[in-house]
Design an enzyme around this catalytic site. Sequence first.
Site, mmCIF file in Angstrom:
data_model
loop_
_atom_site.group_PDB
_atom_site.id
_atom_site.type_symbol
_atom_site.label_atom_id
_atom_site.label_comp_id
_atom_site.label_asym_id
_atom_site.label_seq_id
_atom_site.Cartn_x
_atom_site.Cartn_y
_atom_site.Cartn_z
ATOM 1 N N GLY A 175 -64.158 112.309 60.205
ATOM 2 C CA GLY A 175 -64.021 110.849 60.169
ATOM 3 C C GLY A 175 -62.854 110.451 59.289
ATOM 4 O O GLY A 175 -62.247 111.294 58.611
ATOM 5 N N GLY B 268 -66.927 108.291 54.208
ATOM 6 C CA GLY B 268 -68.153 108.736 53.528
ATOM 7 C C GLY B 268 -68.471 110.215 53.713
ATOM 8 O O GLY B 268 -69.548 110.673 53.320
ATOM 9 N N SER C 115 -60.103 116.115 59.892
ATOM 10 C CA SER C 115 -60.011 116.847 61.169
ATOM 11 C C SER C 115 -59.859 115.877 62.345
ATOM 12 O O SER C 115 -60.755 115.763 63.173
ATOM 13 C CB SER C 115 -61.211 117.779 61.368
HETATM 14 N N1 LIG Z 1 -51.656 111.558 55.502
HETATM 15 C C1 LIG Z 1 -52.941 111.702 55.180
HETATM 16 N N2 LIG Z 1 -53.905 111.511 56.099
HETATM 17 C C2 LIG Z 1 -55.200 111.680 55.760
HETATM 18 N N3 LIG Z 1 -55.627 112.044 54.522
HETATM 19 C C3 LIG Z 1 -54.701 112.240 53.565
HETATM 20 C C4 LIG Z 1 -53.326 112.079 53.852
HETATM 21 N N4 LIG Z 1 -52.631 112.335 52.708
HETATM 22 C C5 LIG Z 1 -53.512 112.657 51.761
HETATM 23 N N5 LIG Z 1 -54.762 112.603 52.263
HETATM 24 C C6 LIG Z 1 -55.929 113.011 51.462
HETATM 25 O O1 LIG Z 1 -56.263 114.309 51.947
HETATM 26 C C7 LIG Z 1 -57.597 114.338 52.423
HETATM 27 C C8 LIG Z 1 -57.648 114.860 53.862
HETATM 28 O O2 LIG Z 1 -57.502 116.237 53.875
HETATM 29 P P1 LIG Z 1 -58.096 117.051 55.087
HETATM 30 O O3 LIG Z 1 -57.814 118.476 54.806
HETATM 31 O O4 LIG Z 1 -59.512 116.665 55.293
HETATM 32 O O5 LIG Z 1 -57.217 116.513 56.311
HETATM 33 S S1 LIG Z 1 -57.110 117.113 57.783
HETATM 34 O O6 LIG Z 1 -58.449 117.539 58.184
HETATM 35 O O7 LIG Z 1 -56.180 118.229 57.759
HETATM 36 O O8 LIG Z 1 -56.612 116.018 58.612
HETATM 37 C C9 LIG Z 1 -58.117 112.927 52.422
HETATM 38 O O9 LIG Z 1 -59.412 113.058 51.894
HETATM 39 P P2 LIG Z 1 -60.635 112.119 52.318
HETATM 40 O O10 LIG Z 1 -60.219 110.748 51.823
HETATM 41 O O11 LIG Z 1 -61.785 112.704 51.570
HETATM 42 O O12 LIG Z 1 -60.823 112.163 53.795
HETATM 43 C C10 LIG Z 1 -57.163 112.152 51.547
HETATM 44 O O13 LIG Z 1 -57.685 112.068 50.247
HETATM 45 N N1 LIG Z 2 -73.474 104.644 53.318
HETATM 46 C C1 LIG Z 2 -72.452 105.210 52.699
HETATM 47 N N2 LIG Z 2 -72.161 106.495 52.957
HETATM 48 C C2 LIG Z 2 -71.125 107.089 52.344
HETATM 49 N N3 LIG Z 2 -70.339 106.503 51.423
HETATM 50 C C3 LIG Z 2 -70.596 105.215 51.119
HETATM 51 C C4 LIG Z 2 -71.656 104.530 51.741
HETATM 52 N N4 LIG Z 2 -71.657 103.283 51.262
HETATM 53 C C5 LIG Z 2 -70.656 103.204 50.376
HETATM 54 N N5 LIG Z 2 -70.012 104.374 50.260
HETATM 55 C C6 LIG Z 2 -68.853 104.627 49.382
HETATM 56 O O1 LIG Z 2 -67.712 104.862 50.207
HETATM 57 C C7 LIG Z 2 -66.850 105.822 49.603
HETATM 58 C C8 LIG Z 2 -66.673 106.987 50.563
HETATM 59 O O2 LIG Z 2 -65.770 107.909 49.991
HETATM 60 P P1 LIG Z 2 -65.795 109.445 50.343
HETATM 61 O O3 LIG Z 2 -67.180 109.961 50.403
HETATM 62 O O4 LIG Z 2 -64.831 110.109 49.404
HETATM 63 O O5 LIG Z 2 -65.210 109.412 51.836
HETATM 64 P P2 LIG Z 2 -64.369 110.541 52.582
HETATM 65 O O6 LIG Z 2 -64.787 111.873 52.039
HETATM 66 O O7 LIG Z 2 -64.723 110.355 54.028
HETATM 67 O O8 LIG Z 2 -62.936 110.229 52.284
HETATM 68 C C9 LIG Z 2 -67.507 106.236 48.294
HETATM 69 O O9 LIG Z 2 -66.949 105.487 47.262
HETATM 70 C C10 LIG Z 2 -68.970 105.867 48.527
HETATM 71 O O10 LIG Z 2 -69.634 105.583 47.319
#
Ligand SMILES: Nc1ncnc2c1ncn2[C@@H]1O[C@H](COP(=O)(O)OS(=O)(=O)O)[C@@H](OP(=O)(O)O)[C@H]1O
Ligand SMILES: Nc1ncnc2c1ncn2[C@@H]1O[C@H](COP(=O)(O)OP(=O)(O)O)[C@@H](O)[C@H]1O
Length: 243
Positions: free
Chosen positions: A47, A52, A138
């Site tokens: 996602g 989340g 992903s």
């Molecule tokens: N360009 C770009 N697009 C998306 N995300 C970015 C990017 N640059 C840095 N980040 C940070 O890196 C986390 C995503 O890394 P992933 O290894 O999950 O990405 S991927 O599956 O290869 O697309 C992602 O973590 P999450 O926020 O937890 O999803 C971001 O914190």
């Molecule tokens: N129902 C929910 N499920 C997951 N995260 C939630 C929810 N409601 C609020 N949040 C908040 O949304 C944010 C999600 O961040 P994170 O878990 O790091 O997302 P991701 O790993 O997809 O980037 C956190 O700050 C979390 O506390």
Amino acid sequence: MNAPPPPNQPPAEGDVSKNIVWHENTVSRAARERNLRQRGCVVWFTGLSGCGKSTIANELDRLLISRGAACTLLDGDNVRHGLCAPPAALSGEHGDAFAERFGLGFSPIDREENIRRIGAVASLMAAAGLITLAAFVSPYRRDRDRVRRIVEGDGQKGDFLEVFVDTPLEVCQQRDPKGLYKKALAGEIPNFTGISDPYEAPQQPEIHLQFRVGMTPSDAAEEILQVMTARGVFGTPVAEDKR
Ligand SMILES: Nc1ncnc2c1ncn2[C@@H]1O[C@H](COP(=O)(O)OS(=O)(=O)O)[C@@H](OP(=O)(O)O)[C@H]1O
Ligand SMILES: Nc1ncnc2c1ncn2[C@@H]1O[C@H](COP(=O)(O)OP(=O)(O)O)[C@@H](O)[C@H]1O
């Protein structure tokens, strides 16, 4: 004597795959699973950033551990500090040519390699009998489907559960827990998923966590655990003759 290959170029080794032969482990996967009293599997969260994934995966990890399961959690941000580090993190120790070749960013091909490496690791962990939680943006369907094929090929159908954390982009942007959307919208982060890069939603995820106001991470983790139980990847004793 042959001259050494020019720097930054791998030596011409020919097709090395011809010299690599699979070696069957003495201890079977079934034996490992019997000891752990569980089935190894991969629960794959996908996602948008901020949807989340990490929060819910951590909650599920906590829930599983509290019920005595052997599980582990691979998370995008963390894995990109090691196995899939960016070029800038590698160049000091390994040099620029190495960093350029093996460091990963967020272009489509870098994401493909990121997910390939993680998929291989997740599959090894599942084969060791662990419930393996993986939380990665992903964004490409083909990359996720490849991981499914690898995990199920190494084990059996049903060992891979895709969890689509379906939180609307507007909600993710509002949450913006790391301030990345703000930067991406300001043009400071290229290829940012949902802003300047695509996200291909799963078509038939085992678990579809549709966003709804009031749903807590704990509710979401319970929902996943219920599906895991219904599908026999949690709470079902591993039979002697299963594998
Ligand atoms: N360009 C770009 N697009 C998306 N995300 C970015 C990017 N640059 C840095 N980040 C940070 O890196 C986390 C995503 O890394 P992933 O290894 O999950 O990405 S991927 O599956 O290869 O697309 C992602 O973590 P999450 O926020 O937890 O999803 C971001 O914190
Ligand atoms: N129902 C929910 N499920 C997951 N995260 C939630 C929810 N409601 C609020 N949040 C908040 O949304 C944010 C999600 O961040 P994170 O878990 O790091 O997302 P991701 O790993 O997809 O980037 C956190 O700050 C979390 O506390």
